[in-house]
Design a protein around this motif. Structure first.
Motif, PDB file in Angstrom:
ATOM      1  N   GLU A 436     -16.799 -11.442 -10.993  1.00 48.98           N
ATOM      2  CA  GLU A 436     -17.286 -10.597 -12.080  1.00 48.98           C
ATOM      3  C   GLU A 436     -18.608 -11.143 -12.582  1.00 48.98           C
ATOM      4  N   LEU A 437     -19.371 -10.251 -13.199  1.00 47.76           N
ATOM      5  CA  LEU A 437     -20.573 -10.652 -13.919  1.00 47.76           C
ATOM      6  C   LEU A 437     -20.364 -10.275 -15.382  1.00 47.76           C
ATOM      7  N   LEU A 438     -20.474 -11.254 -16.260  1.00 53.33           N
ATOM      8  CA  LEU A 438     -20.335 -11.014 -17.690  1.00 53.33           C
ATOM      9  C   LEU A 438     -21.699 -11.099 -18.358  1.00 53.33           C
ATOM     10  N   ILE A 439     -21.981 -10.136 -19.249  1.00 48.16           N
ATOM     11  CA  ILE A 439     -23.212 -10.148 -20.044  1.00 48.16           C
ATOM     12  C   ILE A 439     -22.786 -10.267 -21.503  1.00 48.16           C
ATOM     13  N   ILE A 440     -23.248 -11.306 -22.160  1.00 49.08           N
ATOM     14  CA  ILE A 440     -22.834 -11.614 -23.528  1.00 49.08           C
ATOM     15  C   ILE A 440     -24.028 -11.458 -24.467  1.00 49.08           C
ATOM     16  N   ASP A 441     -23.865 -10.638 -25.485  1.00 47.52           N
ATOM     17  CA  ASP A 441     -24.895 -10.480 -26.518  1.00 47.52           C
ATOM     18  C   ASP A 441     -24.815 -11.687 -27.439  1.00 47.52           C
ATOM     19  N   GLN A 442     -25.836 -12.550 -27.396  1.00 47.57           N
ATOM     20  CA  GLN A 442     -25.754 -13.813 -28.127  1.00 47.57           C
ATOM     21  C   GLN A 442     -25.696 -13.611 -29.641  1.00 47.57           C
ATOM     22  N   HIS A 443     -26.410 -12.607 -30.163  1.00 43.73           N
ATOM     23  CA  HIS A 443     -26.372 -12.358 -31.608  1.00 43.73           C
ATOM     24  C   HIS A 443     -24.990 -11.858 -32.030  1.00 43.73           C
ATOM     25  N   ALA A 444     -24.450 -10.890 -31.302  1.00 48.07           N
ATOM     26  CA  ALA A 444     -23.127 -10.352 -31.639  1.00 48.07           C
ATOM     27  C   ALA A 444     -22.060 -11.434 -31.505  1.00 48.07           C
ATOM     28  N   ALA A 445     -22.206 -12.307 -30.507  1.00 47.67           N
ATOM     29  CA  ALA A 445     -21.235 -13.384 -30.312  1.00 47.67           C
ATOM     30  C   ALA A 445     -21.233 -14.348 -31.499  1.00 47.67           C
ATOM     31  N   GLU A 447     -22.373 -13.749 -34.450  1.00 47.56           N
ATOM     32  CA  GLU A 447     -21.964 -12.991 -35.628  1.00 47.56           C
ATOM     33  C   GLU A 447     -20.436 -13.006 -35.753  1.00 47.56           C
ATOM     34  N   ARG A 448     -19.727 -12.795 -34.642  1.00 47.67           N
ATOM     35  CA  ARG A 448     -18.267 -12.857 -34.650  1.00 47.67           C
ATOM     36  C   ARG A 448     -17.779 -14.254 -35.029  1.00 47.67           C
ATOM     37  N   ILE A 449     -18.442 -15.284 -34.511  1.00 50.67           N
ATOM     38  CA  ILE A 449     -18.049 -16.666 -34.822  1.00 50.67           C
ATOM     39  C   ILE A 449     -18.190 -16.935 -36.327  1.00 50.67           C
ATOM     40  N   LEU A 450     -19.339 -16.568 -36.885  1.00 44.56           N
ATOM     41  CA  LEU A 450     -19.575 -16.783 -38.308  1.00 44.56           C
ATOM     42  C   LEU A 450     -18.591 -15.991 -39.161  1.00 44.56           C
ATOM     43  N   TYR A 451     -18.346 -14.753 -38.774  1.00 45.34           N
ATOM     44  CA  TYR A 451     -17.429 -13.902 -39.540  1.00 45.34           C
ATOM     45  C   TYR A 451     -16.038 -14.525 -39.596  1.00 45.34           C
ATOM     46  N   SER A 542     -15.398  -7.249 -50.180  1.00 41.59           N
ATOM     47  CA  SER A 542     -15.552  -8.627 -49.719  1.00 41.59           C
ATOM     48  C   SER A 542     -15.769  -8.680 -48.214  1.00 41.59           C
ATOM     49  N   ASP A 543     -15.036  -7.854 -47.475  1.00 44.51           N
ATOM     50  CA  ASP A 543     -15.177  -7.827 -46.019  1.00 44.51           C
ATOM     51  C   ASP A 543     -16.565  -7.345 -45.613  1.00 44.51           C
ATOM     52  N   ARG A 544     -17.089  -6.357 -46.334  1.00 47.33           N
ATOM     53  CA  ARG A 544     -18.423  -5.833 -46.025  1.00 47.33           C
ATOM     54  C   ARG A 544     -19.484  -6.909 -46.269  1.00 47.33           C
ATOM     55  N   ILE A 545     -19.352  -7.642 -47.374  1.00 48.86           N
ATOM     56  CA  ILE A 545     -20.313  -8.715 -47.666  1.00 48.86           C
ATOM     57  C   ILE A 545     -20.216  -9.809 -46.621  1.00 48.86           C
ATOM     58  N   THR A 546     -18.984 -10.148 -46.224  1.00 47.11           N
ATOM     59  CA  THR A 546     -18.792 -11.180 -45.201  1.00 47.11           C
ATOM     60  C   THR A 546     -19.498 -10.792 -43.907  1.00 47.11           C
ATOM     61  N   ALA A 547     -19.367  -9.527 -43.503  1.00 48.00           N
ATOM     62  CA  ALA A 547     -20.018  -9.057 -42.280  1.00 48.00           C
ATOM     63  C   ALA A 547     -21.543  -9.123 -42.410  1.00 48.00           C
ATOM     64  N   THR A 548     -22.059  -8.808 -43.590  1.00 44.54           N
ATOM     65  CA  THR A 548     -23.509  -8.875 -43.808  1.00 44.54           C
ATOM     66  C   THR A 548     -24.013 -10.312 -43.716  1.00 44.54           C
ATOM     67  N   ILE A 549     -23.278 -11.251 -44.329  1.00 45.67           N
ATOM     68  CA  ILE A 549     -23.664 -12.663 -44.265  1.00 45.67           C
ATOM     69  C   ILE A 549     -23.639 -13.143 -42.824  1.00 45.67           C
ATOM     70  N   ALA A 550     -22.581 -12.767 -42.085  1.00 44.74           N
ATOM     71  CA  ALA A 550     -22.468 -13.192 -40.689  1.00 44.74           C
ATOM     72  C   ALA A 550     -23.625 -12.664 -39.859  1.00 44.74           C
ATOM     73  N   CYS A 551     -24.003 -11.409 -40.101  1.00 41.05           N
ATOM     74  CA  CYS A 551     -25.109 -10.815 -39.341  1.00 41.05           C
ATOM     75  C   CYS A 551     -26.416 -11.533 -39.638  1.00 41.05           C
ATOM     76  N   ARG A 552     -26.663 -11.834 -40.915  1.00 43.87           N
ATOM     77  CA  ARG A 552     -27.916 -12.485 -41.301  1.00 43.87           C
ATOM     78  C   ARG A 552     -27.974 -13.939 -40.834  1.00 43.87           C
ATOM     79  N   GLY A 553     -26.823 -14.608 -40.793  1.00 43.06           N
ATOM     80  CA  GLY A 553     -26.816 -16.013 -40.432  1.00 43.06           C
ATOM     81  C   GLY A 553     -26.737 -16.289 -38.951  1.00 43.06           C
ATOM     82  N   ALA A 554     -26.491 -15.240 -38.147  1.00 37.42           N
ATOM     83  CA  ALA A 554     -26.282 -15.432 -36.713  1.00 37.42           C
ATOM     84  C   ALA A 554     -27.587 -15.643 -35.964  1.00 37.42           C
ATOM     85  N   ILE A 555     -27.473 -16.299 -34.800  1.00 31.81           N
ATOM     86  CA  ILE A 555     -28.605 -16.474 -33.886  1.00 31.81           C
ATOM     87  C   ILE A 555     -29.150 -15.094 -33.516  1.00 31.81           C
ATOM     88  N   LYS A 556     -30.436 -14.922 -33.590  1.00 34.54           N
ATOM     89  CA  LYS A 556     -31.032 -13.607 -33.363  1.00 34.54           C
ATOM     90  C   LYS A 556     -31.325 -13.369 -31.885  1.00 34.54           C
TER      91      LYS A 556
END
Length: 604
Positions: A436-445, A447-451, A542-556
């Protein structure tokens, strides 16, 4: 067929029931009362309109609107409470050329049907005013009183006879938020009048009569907003638009800061919102919206405001020409504006005190100058040195999320070999046990970790860092109320936010995961979410704010990663709860089997 003496099952409803049902369509909540009374005051030609709100511990207890308009004669004052009695239209032909805010003659009748109303009014020609007290649609008294010219309407005990409607009202803060938005909308739509809003005697909004749209924007939405605004003025044969739009970098996560006024009426229009966004084109990313403050004039024969009893929605004839004109005006304005230099941008304001009103005991705080940014794009910096700085910054981000559940042994991803990075945004990997070939979006990844990390630490003490220079953001009345009502949620997220004067808040500490990526735009994103999500539960906000913080703090996306950094990122991702999607539901990993690759290369 039923016999002649059979009793029919269809009955004509009595007037009281009819009025109560109709009132439910027009008066949805206390803000609807405010909106209808403001529109009547505007139609009366008032140059000063005062709104006074009184609240109890849970609900809005009374609403009073006072204007300096023309007032009403005694007979007209009584007639104004009769449903469909109006001075603003005479027949069906007038519906195609409405220039007033009201025209149905339903507002006062609807308000009086579900509350106790006291109306005091006097015209310039009369020596005495008229007072009418009406409750549940029944007139209790009519008398002469001493009063200044104009009209005062006081509404008490709202929905006293419709307990089901009262039961489903939102919290006091939420209902006040809707009232703030209603007053702001009318103040922006009618700069020829001065507005004042007080809640329990405390002034929340004051505007003066203005002739310049930018002055109106500053008075209603705040000086910080006005400094970001690019003035806009343009016209076509069918419409004219005046107001302001913001620079692309100040875009928002939702359309909540698009304020529209059509022919002096605050409205919502998905079509116009799409046209505004189209005017920005590729200057703003997908899923983001500009802030805009537009006063649009259209030939009344091309606008249908008789769509909904609350008059919030409109329909447009020649819609393509009108929307195209708005889109073109925005595009032309942006093309003729220097979007690189912004001499009017707000600068951080230092606080004279470092006393934190909301900081909890034993809260881990790390002092760091988070408002200081490293310029990695300077022409004086060697390319290799810039790359080294970027690698070091990424290392720090990964260290902040380095121990997420790694001791639990939970691993939701197969072991894989990292192949490399594409376009500084995607990681290529291959599982060790299949083709298989996997393509991973580094920002989304990330973002999930931070969240997941933020969610796991909500019940514990989230590490926060103190800002050496507090970030001060000026907010309008609705935004201030939304932020004040959610201070506890922000505290749980790792923020320390205090009031800074009457019109601003100071951000004194932020979650450690944000590192040095904090700016006014992020705070405005969070506040915008709080305003839009005011109807949601505290957990949902609270969940919406958490997602916003995770998005802003994630590797771009666009950040180069070393082999070791890519491996560490994938390991951290494997220990999250949902490694295949980000908190916003977008995919993190795409998988291509050998069979799919063969088919794409026509090998099958």
């Amino acid at each position: 067929m039923p016999e002649e003496n059979d009793a029919g099952v269809i009955r004509l409803l009595d007037d009281e029931t009819v009025n109560t049902i109709a009132a439910g369509e027009v008066i949805e909540r206390p803000a609807s009362v405010v909106k209808e009374l403001l529109e009547n005051a505007v139609d009366a030609g008032a140059d000063m309109i005062k709104v006074d709100i009184s609240t109890g511990t849970q609900h809005i207890s009374s609403i009073q609107v006072t204007d300096t308009g023309c007032g009403m004669h005694p007979s007209d004052a009584q007639m104004s409470f009769v449903r469909h009695a109006t001075s603003k239209i005479r027949g069906p032909d007038d519906l195609s050329r409405i220039h007033t805010m009201g025209f149905r003659g339903e507002a006062l009748a609807s308000i009086a049907a579900v509350s106790r109303v006291t109306l005091i009014t006097r015209t310039q020609e009369r020596d005495a005013g008229t007072e009418i007290v009406i409750e549940g649609g029944e007139i209790l008294s009519v008398s002469e009183v001493s009063s200044p010219q104009g009209t005062t309407v006081r509404v008490d005990n709202i929905f006293f006879n419709t307990p089901a409607r009262r039961k489903f009202l939102k919290s006091r803060q939420t209902e006040l938020l809707h009232i703030y938005r209603a007053v702001e909308g009318e103040a922006f739509a009618h700069p020829e009048s001065a507005f004042r809003l007080r809640v329990n005697g405390k002034e929340k909004l004051r505007t003066q009569k203005t002739t310049a749209i930018t002055q109106t924007i500053a008075q209603v939405y705040g000086a910080d907003v006005a400094r970001e605004v690019i003035p806009l003025s343009a016209g076509t044969p069918v419409m004219r638009v005046d107001g302001g739009i913001v620079r692309p970098e100040a875009c928002r996560p939702n359309a909540g800061e698009i304020h529209l006024c059509v022919n002096g009426r605050p409205v919502t229009s998905p079509q116009i919102v799409r046209g505004i966004r189209a005017g920005y084109g590729t200057l703003i990313p997908k899923g983001r919206y500009p802030a805009a403050y537009l006063n649009i004039r259209i030939d009344t024969s091309l606008v249908d405001v008789n769509v909904h009893p609350a008059k919030r929605e409109i329909r447009l004839s020649r819609e393509k020409d009108i929307i195209g004109g708005i889109t073109g005006a925005i595009r032309d304005t942006l093309q003729t504006t220097d979007l690189i230099h912004n001499d009017t941008s707000a600068h951080p304001v230092t606080s004279p005190s470092s006393v934190y009103q909301h900081i909890p005991e034993n809260s881990p705080v790390v002092s760091e100058a988070a408002s200081v940014f490293v310029d990695t794009s300077s022409e004086n910096t060697h390319p290799q040195e810039r790359l080294h700085i970027k690698y070091a910054t990424t290392d720090k981000q990964l260290r902040l999320t380095g121990n997420l559940d790694e001791d639990t042994g939970v691993n939701l991803l197969p072991s894989m070999r990292i192949i490399g990075q594409v376009a500084d945004g995607y990681i290529l990997a291959a599982p060790g046990d299949n083709d298989e070939l996997l393509i991973i979006d580094q920002h989304a990844a990330h973002e999930r970790i931070l969240y997941d990390q933020l969610c796991a630490r909500k019940d514990a003490s989230i590490r926060r860092q103190e800002l050496l220079v507090p970030l001060v953001v000026e907010l309008n009345s609705a935004e201030k109320l939304a932020l004040s009502a959610n201070i506890d949620i922000l505290l749980d997220m790792g923020f320390i936010v205090d009031e800074f004067g009457s019109d601003a808040f100071a951000v004194r500490a932020v979650p450690m995961v944000l590192g040095k990526r904090l700016g006014i735009e992020m705070i405005r994103d969070i506040v915008s979410d709080l305003v839009i999500e005011s109807r949601k539960t505290a957990d949902e906000r609270s969940d919406r704010i958490t997602a916003t913080i995770a998005c802003r703090g994630a590797i771009k996306a666009g950040t180069p990663l070393t082999q070791e950094q890519m491996e560490r990122l994938v390991i951290q991702l494997s220990h999250t709860s949902e490694p295949y999607t980000c908190p916003h539901g977008r995919p993190v990993i795409l998988s291509y089997s050998q069979k799919e690759l063969d088919r794409m290369f026509h090998r099958t």
